[in-house]
Design a protein around this motif. Structure first.
Motif, PDB file in Angstrom:
ATOM      1  N   LEU A 205     -14.099 -71.389  -6.184  1.00 28.83           N
ATOM      2  CA  LEU A 205     -14.920 -72.514  -6.630  1.00 28.83           C
ATOM      3  C   LEU A 205     -14.132 -73.790  -6.395  1.00 28.83           C
ATOM      4  CD1 LEU A 205     -17.571 -73.323  -8.173  1.00 28.83           C
ATOM      5  CD2 LEU A 205     -16.142 -73.404 -10.230  1.00 28.83           C
TER       6      LEU A 205
ATOM      7  N   VAL B 234     -18.566 -75.997  -6.208  1.00 27.98           N
ATOM      8  CA  VAL B 234     -19.264 -75.345  -5.097  1.00 27.98           C
ATOM      9  C   VAL B 234     -18.579 -74.018  -4.835  1.00 27.98           C
ATOM     10  CG1 VAL B 234     -19.908 -75.466  -2.663  1.00 27.98           C
ATOM     11  CG2 VAL B 234     -19.965 -77.537  -4.069  1.00 27.98           C
ATOM     12  N   LEU B 235     -19.347 -72.929  -4.837  1.00 28.88           N
ATOM     13  CA  LEU B 235     -18.818 -71.597  -4.556  1.00 28.88           C
ATOM     14  C   LEU B 235     -18.596 -71.423  -3.062  1.00 28.88           C
ATOM     15  CD1 LEU B 235     -21.049 -69.505  -6.978  1.00 28.88           C
ATOM     16  CD2 LEU B 235     -18.559 -69.722  -7.116  1.00 28.88           C
ATOM     17  N   SER B 236     -17.527 -70.698  -2.717  1.00 26.84           N
ATOM     18  CA  SER B 236     -17.178 -70.500  -1.312  1.00 26.84           C
ATOM     19  C   SER B 236     -16.520 -69.134  -1.151  1.00 26.84           C
ATOM     20  CB  SER B 236     -16.233 -71.611  -0.835  1.00 26.84           C
ATOM     21  OG  SER B 236     -15.824 -71.386   0.505  1.00 26.84           O
TER      22      SER B 236
ATOM     23  N   ALA C  79     -17.534 -77.186   1.685  1.00 30.35           N
ATOM     24  CA  ALA C  79     -17.695 -77.282   0.232  1.00 30.35           C
ATOM     25  C   ALA C  79     -17.560 -78.727  -0.242  1.00 30.35           C
ATOM     26  CB  ALA C  79     -16.663 -76.393  -0.458  1.00 30.35           C
TER      27      ALA C  79
ATOM     28  N   GLU D 218     -26.843 -67.746  -4.619  1.00 27.56           N
ATOM     29  CA  GLU D 218     -27.590 -68.974  -4.841  1.00 27.56           C
ATOM     30  C   GLU D 218     -27.881 -69.179  -6.326  1.00 27.56           C
ATOM     31  OE1 GLU D 218     -28.248 -66.726  -2.548  1.00 27.56           O
ATOM     32  OE2 GLU D 218     -27.480 -67.896  -0.858  1.00 27.56           O
TER      33      GLU D 218
ATOM     34  N   GLN E 269     -24.695 -70.363  -7.939  1.00 25.07           N
ATOM     35  CA  GLN E 269     -24.450 -71.774  -7.650  1.00 25.07           C
ATOM     36  C   GLN E 269     -25.328 -72.664  -8.517  1.00 25.07           C
ATOM     37  OE1 GLN E 269     -22.124 -73.296  -5.415  1.00 25.07           O
ATOM     38  NE2 GLN E 269     -22.853 -74.997  -6.666  1.00 25.07           N
TER      39      GLN E 269
ATOM     40  N   ASP F 244     -24.036 -75.394 -11.386  1.00 26.71           N
ATOM     41  CA  ASP F 244     -24.551 -76.765 -11.367  1.00 26.71           C
ATOM     42  C   ASP F 244     -25.116 -77.154 -12.725  1.00 26.71           C
ATOM     43  OD1 ASP F 244     -23.828 -77.003  -8.735  1.00 26.71           O
ATOM     44  OD2 ASP F 244     -25.825 -76.562  -7.941  1.00 26.71           O
TER      45      ASP F 244
END
Length: 435
Positions: free
Chosen positions: A144, A158-160, A171, A253, A256, A260
């Motif tokens: 993250l 943002v997840l990666s 990201a 998704e 994420q 948020d």
């Protein structure tokens, strides 16, 4: 205390012994300091006394030595105690010294760092273990990227699947859009994707990314991580309050969207300023963020995927087709930031398919008509001849099985093989004639 008080009043040891009900020798030991109230003398020697010198020497050499490591070293030397006994002995005897080399980290004076509005954004990776397998990440870890505005403390994440340079820039592009703009300075720790550890210069791609956004990247000095304490604290909050309680079964998704929503709820947390109490959201309104560039920085994100037997790959919550020859094979999916298409290539780099991407997380399947026709042709050609067997079909023993059963039970005549010996007899006669 009573014995010493009575002694100060001028009583003799015999009078004190009669009044307190103790032996005169016991009273004399207390008065001479040979015994301490509440501490009883062991009836037998303490077995840990033999290891005090070794433990003291090791902890003086390494004040941060783990007790379990010390226990591994003491067991071959004859120590038979437990881990709990060893920690108790070290604590009661005060054998672990204070580390003077590390004392300045927590005991040094700290100055309050002023962060003007719109001045600095702090970035840091948060490693998240035990990522769900349904996310399609190459390992069991997720990452993250957290970006925090130093003035207001507002942050987004943002997840990666990776921390390499393309995923970092991708990201950051998404994260800057969530924050709504850029500040004058970006602050990082000494990560290799930002700062070359050999030359101590910015990596070429990240330098171009920073120039594209018109900001100044700043890297913290060694052992000065508290300089970006805003993002460090937000990392701790995200790990303990969001990731720790994240339910199972969420897609990437959905996760994420969850982070948020959690970060937006954190905007309501109270903040204390010189003018009084406020909130992070109210301070964010005063941030002077510059607008994002109109064009996205050109960087290509590549991730490895394994195609299914139906010649499909997963990408951002949707499925896309590949040529049927690559079914169950590894492919590389490439997408340029800002582009509405993805390229699917072999591991050698040959692009074999291109699709127009749809909104992430819809769960739809995008197939190329040529891929569908080729997959059906290959499937029909590889099908076995005849109809397949049904699960409850009746197939009794056939003629070959019945003949074999007769031989086993003795009800039939076994097939025998007769070998003629006439040729051997003639050969033997010719041999005798030659002699």
């Amino acid at each position: 205390m009573d014995i010493h008080a009575l002694k100060r009043q001028g009583m003799t040891i015999s009078e004190i012994a009669r009044r307190t009900g103790h032996d005169r020798k016991t009273v004399r030991r207390y008065l001479n300091g040979d015994r301490v109230p509440g501490v009883r003398k062991r009836a037998e020697p303490d077995p840990f006394d033999a290891f005090v010198d070794y433990v003291t020497a090791r902890l003086n050499e390494d004040p941060h030595l783990w007790v379990v490591t010390l226990l591994d070293e003491l067991e071959p030397l004859g120590y038979a105690g437990s881990y709990q006994s060893l920690t108790r002995q070290i604590r009661l005897r005060g054998l672990r010294p204070a580390c003077t080399a590390c004392a300045h980290v927590t005991q040094r004076p700290n100055a309050i760092i002023e962060h003007p509005p719109g001045e600095e954004t702090q970035f840091d990776w948060l490693e998240l273990p035990d990522a769900p397998t349904g996310w399609g990440f190459p390992t069991k870890r997720a990452y993250l990227l957290v970006g925090s505005l130093a003035h207001s403390g507002v942050w987004r994440g943002v997840l990666s699947p990776s921390m390499d340079v393309p995923h970092l820039l991708a990201a950051m592009t998404t994260l800057l859009a969530l924050l709504g703009g850029v500040t004058r300075v970006w602050r990082f720790d000494r990560m290799a994707t930002v700062l070359n550890p050999v030359t101590r210069d910015l990596t070429p791609m990240f330098a171009g990314f920073a120039k594209h956004h018109g900001v100044q990247p700043v890297v913290c000095r060694p052992r000065s991580g508290n300089r970006k304490g805003v993002v460090e604290k937000n990392n701790h909050t995200a790990a303990q309050r969001w990731w720790r309680a994240l339910p199972d079964g969420l897609t990437l998704e959905q996760a994420q969207a969850s982070v948020d929503a959690f970060a937006r709820r954190q905007d309501e947390r109270p903040r204390r300023t010189e003018t009084g109490n406020t909130t992070a959201k109210a301070m964010f309104a005063a941030e002077r963020l510059r607008p994002l560039p109109p064009v996205v920085f050109p960087v290509v994100v590549a991730e490895e995927r394994t195609a299914t037997r139906q010649a499909l790959i997963d990408w951002r919550g949707n499925r896309y087709s590949v040529p049927p020859e690559l079914a169950a094979a590894k492919v590389v999916v490439q997408q340029r930031l800002g582009a509405d298409t993805i390229d699917i290539a072999t591991t050698s780099g040959t692009v074999v398919a291109r699709h127009r991407v749809v909104e992430p997380g819809l769960g739809v399947t995008i197939r190329d008509t040529g891929h569908v026709a080729a997959l059906e042709a290959i499937a029909m050609a590889s099908a076995p001849p005849g109809r397949p067997h049904r699960r409850k079909e009746r197939i009794p023993p056939g003629p070959a099985a019945l003949r074999a059963a007769q031989v086993l039970t003795g009800t039939g005549q076994p097939v025998s093989t007769v070998i003629s010996l006439a040729a051997y007899e003639q050969a033997a006669k010719n041999r005798n004639t030659l002699r």
